[in-house]
Design an enzyme around this catalytic site. Structure first.
Site, PDB file in Angstrom:
ATOM      1  N   ASP A 372       5.238   1.282  10.539  1.00  0.00           N
ATOM      2  CA  ASP A 372       5.103   1.947   9.250  1.00  0.00           C
ATOM      3  C   ASP A 372       6.495   2.314   8.718  1.00  0.00           C
ATOM      4  O   ASP A 372       7.358   2.790   9.469  1.00  0.00           O
ATOM      5  CB  ASP A 372       4.258   3.211   9.442  1.00  0.00           C
ATOM      6  N   GLU A 408       6.852  -2.980   8.070  1.00  0.00           N
ATOM      7  CA  GLU A 408       6.569  -2.686   6.675  1.00  0.00           C
ATOM      8  C   GLU A 408       7.946  -2.444   6.059  1.00  0.00           C
ATOM      9  O   GLU A 408       8.549  -1.381   6.273  1.00  0.00           O
ATOM     10  CB  GLU A 408       5.686  -1.437   6.536  1.00  0.00           C
TER      11      GLU A 408
END
Length: 728
Positions: A372, A408
């Site tokens: 993330d 990401e």
């Protein structure tokens, strides 16, 4: 002055909200210095070694608790300090013992230090947690409501309100990663609870759990769909935000981690041993040939900014674990939007993250990780650096270097958007694929924009020896509209989140085709389902690594909510009562995946090129206009219907796979109207239809359609077709 006070080694002070309650304990017999190498609590059969890093603390106490986690029964000062690690070996401790840490040191927020031994801390290396966090003023290192805010000091004991760490035994059973080839991988993003919570084929007691996810009915479904890898939203122990609890909501997605070695008990059927249940889940997935990829959150923790609670890292060594504003160390750099940013420029922080990743890989058998806000992993003081310390550690690590590592590649910090900039061996979420595919099918992007995305986005990823699989393509993910909502809503409908509709992105690239939300208009519904098929086919027939959002294969809806992070209910859970059109879409998805597996030309590792191979007398790829001829440069400016011909004969030498030498033709038409398309002439006898998104019939019926070369074929508006060239 703080109410916590130092005591002699043979005594201790137990604190309560009413003040310190002195109690005397004898010196722990057999206490030894232990070793600083193995962080956390390590059981060796006769005792436990504790090792806790802190560059700025003055002392660390191990606090033991009884079996209900309510009473502190002993407090032992770690006797030795080596290489910035406090350590000691305590005899006669066994697996199952509950404990926490109290860390002494300066409370000087202006200098970046927030030590407060009145706050019981979670060991970052704990393999399990007992109990749940209860929001209370005692969790904060400062006095809530004090005019000096976090410069004040709070002496309430936080132990009654914080989970306790559990000493665990070394695991006897270890899984090994499957190591499915990237080029063969199809990722399926889902949530442990939401995927099975309403599944009638899963026993009620197992629904929403790790055990439920590896139930035979679930594994059979995933295998029948054709996916290879399950990507799970965060399962490491996380905190439920106070402001959500006050609104009657919850942190459903789990992007608020506090226990990076601990599987969250919320998803365990057996709350007493979630680690073993998680390990069995991975083993079950592996037995079915399915990889397990974890979505992990090493960019921030659940402790927030200077006004957040003191739960672990903040009280262990705030100045080492977090990025602080250089000229004002009281405050946190907030590149995550959550209040704090983990300091992955610090060697010990890098070591912690690497140790955590290796634990999940070696002990649990996890096959990879999706990071993330991955840009933060590579942000040094000067900005994003593809040679950043953490990335270099991963590339040389004998365990991590062989796993699937997915970034990401963005955050909200300076220079935060870095799609395509990660180093070799990394894959990345490619939002440009998502946006361009959505725009093309709603007539907001030209064929020239989509063409590059169909080839694995070489403009972004074809450098440094990276391969096409580096681009993780997706249409929908947990964050944003589902596929069905993307063709049903023009705007977000997030009222249930209680934020006055201000949360969630406004850039949805969606179209409702004439009505907002559900409608009884047959024409609108028919177009919506066809557009779902178009986007799924675009995703699964493109070069790169496809990622499918769970439920998109049958048209799952969140009723227009594009930010359902706080909805632990029917909005987020998969509804397994599937309507007829949803079942048809499900079968269609299986067919597309089977085509991807059937023809290697659709999933090359290396990037396809338009270069002519004079030895084989073939071009690997040819762009075709509606005239059946190779696309001219000037035609790209206005083309909305075009073809892509892939010649599998141009394989690298040594590749021997069934279907490897096939020639395929993809035709994509985003116009509203039909287009008369001339099937191109090629070295073969005729074109056999394999797929038509306007005709979601069964495979056998579709493949009976044979067309001669140079046939003028009527391509329906908003449709995608696939043909195979039959041999002479």
């Amino acid at each position: 002055m703080p109410r916590f006070h130092h005591v002699a080694k043979n005594q201790k002070s137990i604190l309560s909200q009413d003040g310190p309650l002195p109690m005397s304990f004898p010196l722990r017999q057999g206490l030894r210095e232990g070793n600083p190498v193995e962080r956390g609590a390590t059981y060796d059969g006769s005792g436990v070694n504790f090792a806790v890093f802190s560059a700025n603390a003055t002392a660390v106490d191990i606090c033991l608790f009884d079996t209900d986690g309510k009473t502190e029964t002993d407090r032992i000062r770690l006797p030795e300090y080596t290489d910035q690690v406090f350590h000691g070996w305590i005899p006669d401790l066994h697996p199952g013992q509950l404990y926490g840490l109290r860390v002494h040191g300066p409370y000087e927020p202006d200098a970046g230090h927030r030590f407060n031994p009145n706050k019981l801390l979670l060991d970052p290396y704990a393999r399990g947690h007992f109990g749940s966090l209860q929001w209370n003023p005692a969790l904060f290192g400062y006095q809530l409501g004090h005019p000096d805010l976090d410069l004040s000091f709070d002496d309430q004991d936080s132990a009654p309100f914080i989970p306790k760490c559990i000493i665990s035994a070394p695991s006897r059973r270890r899984n090994k990663p499957l190591k499915t080839r990237w080029s063969d991988s199809i990722i399926y993003e889902t949530h442990v609870k939401g995927f099975t919570q309403t599944n009638p084929l899963v026993p009620k007691r197992l629904r929403g759990t790790y055990a439920g996810l590896c139930h035979r009915s679930v594994l059979d479904y995933l295998k029948s769909l054709g996916i290879t890898s399950i990507e799970l939203l965060p399962i490491q122990s996380f905190v439920n935000d106070q402001y959500l609890i006050e609104k009657g909501l919850t942190n459903y997605w789990g992007y608020n981690t506090i226990g990076f070695f601990s599987p969250d008990t919320r998803y365990a059927a057996n709350h007493a041993d979630p680690a073993t249940e998680f390990r069995h889940m991975v083993a079950g997935c592996h037995a079915a040939g399915l990889e397990v990829i974890m979505d992990v959150v090493y960019n921030h923790t659940a402790e927030g900014n200077e006004l957040g609670p003191t739960l672990s890292f903040k009280g262990l060594d705030n100045a080492s674990y977090y990025r602080l504003v250089p000229d004002n160390l009281r405050y946190y750099i907030n590149d995550t939007g959550t209040g704090n940013t983990f300091n992955l420029s610090n060697l010990r922080a890098i070591q912690f993250v690497a140790d955590s990743l290796r634990y999940w890989a070696e002990d649990m058998g996890v096959d990879g990780f999706r990071f993330d806000l991955g840009t933060i992993l590579a942000r040094e003081k000067e900005g994003f650096d593809p040679e950043a310390g953490f990335l270099r550690v991963c590339r040389q690590d004998p365990i991590l270097a062989h796993l699937k590592l997915i970034a990401e590649p963005w955050d909200i910090g300076p220079g935060g958007y870095q799609v395509g900039k990660f180093p070799p061996s990394w894959a990345e979420w490619n939002d440009k694929f998502r946006d361009t595919a959505k725009d093309f099918w709603r007539n907001e992007a030209r064929a020239s924009a989509l063409a590059t995305r169909l080839l694995g986005s070489p403009d972004l990823f074809n450098h440094s020896g990276r391969q096409a699989w580096s681009s993780v393509n997706f249409i929908a993910a947990h964050d944003g509209f589902t596929l069905k909502d993307c063709v049903s809503y023009e705007t977000k409908h997030n009222q249930a989140n209680g934020e006055n509709g201000e949360d969630g992105s406004n850039d949805n690239r969606s179209c409702n085709y004439g009505a907002e939300g559900p409608t009884n208009d047959d024409a609108i519904n028919a177009l919506r389902w066809r557009q779902c098929r178009n986007m799924l086919a675009t995703l699964l027939l493109s070069q790169g690594t496809p990622m499918l959002l769970a439920g998109d294969e049958f048209g799952r809806t969140q009723n227009g909510n594009n930010n359902a992070y706080c909805q632990d209910n029917a909005i987020s859970w998969l509804n397994w009562t599937i309507e007829k059109e949803g079942k048809n879409l499900q079968s269609f998805t299986q067919r597309i995946i089977s085509l991807r597996k059937r023809f290697p030309i659709l999933r090359r590792s290396r990037f396809l090129t338009e270069a002519y191979n004079k030895d084989l007398d073939v071009k690997e790829l040819t762009w075709v206009s509606a005239s059946g001829q190779e696309m001219r440069q000037e035609e790209w400016d206005h083309a909305q219907c075009f073809g892509l011909m892939l010649d599998g004969r141009a394989q690298p030498s040594g590749i021997m796979q069934r279907g490897a030498d096939a020639t395929l033709l993809l035709i994509l038409n985003s116009w509203n109207d039909v287009v008369e398309f001339t099937l191109p002439e090629a070295e073969g006898s005729a074109w056999k239809m394999l797929l038509d998104t306007n005709r979601p019939d069964d495979e056998a019926e579709i493949e009976r359609n044979i067309f001669q070369q140079k046939t003028l074929f009527t391509v329906t508006g908003h449709s995608l077709l696939v043909f195979e060239l039959l041999g002479t």
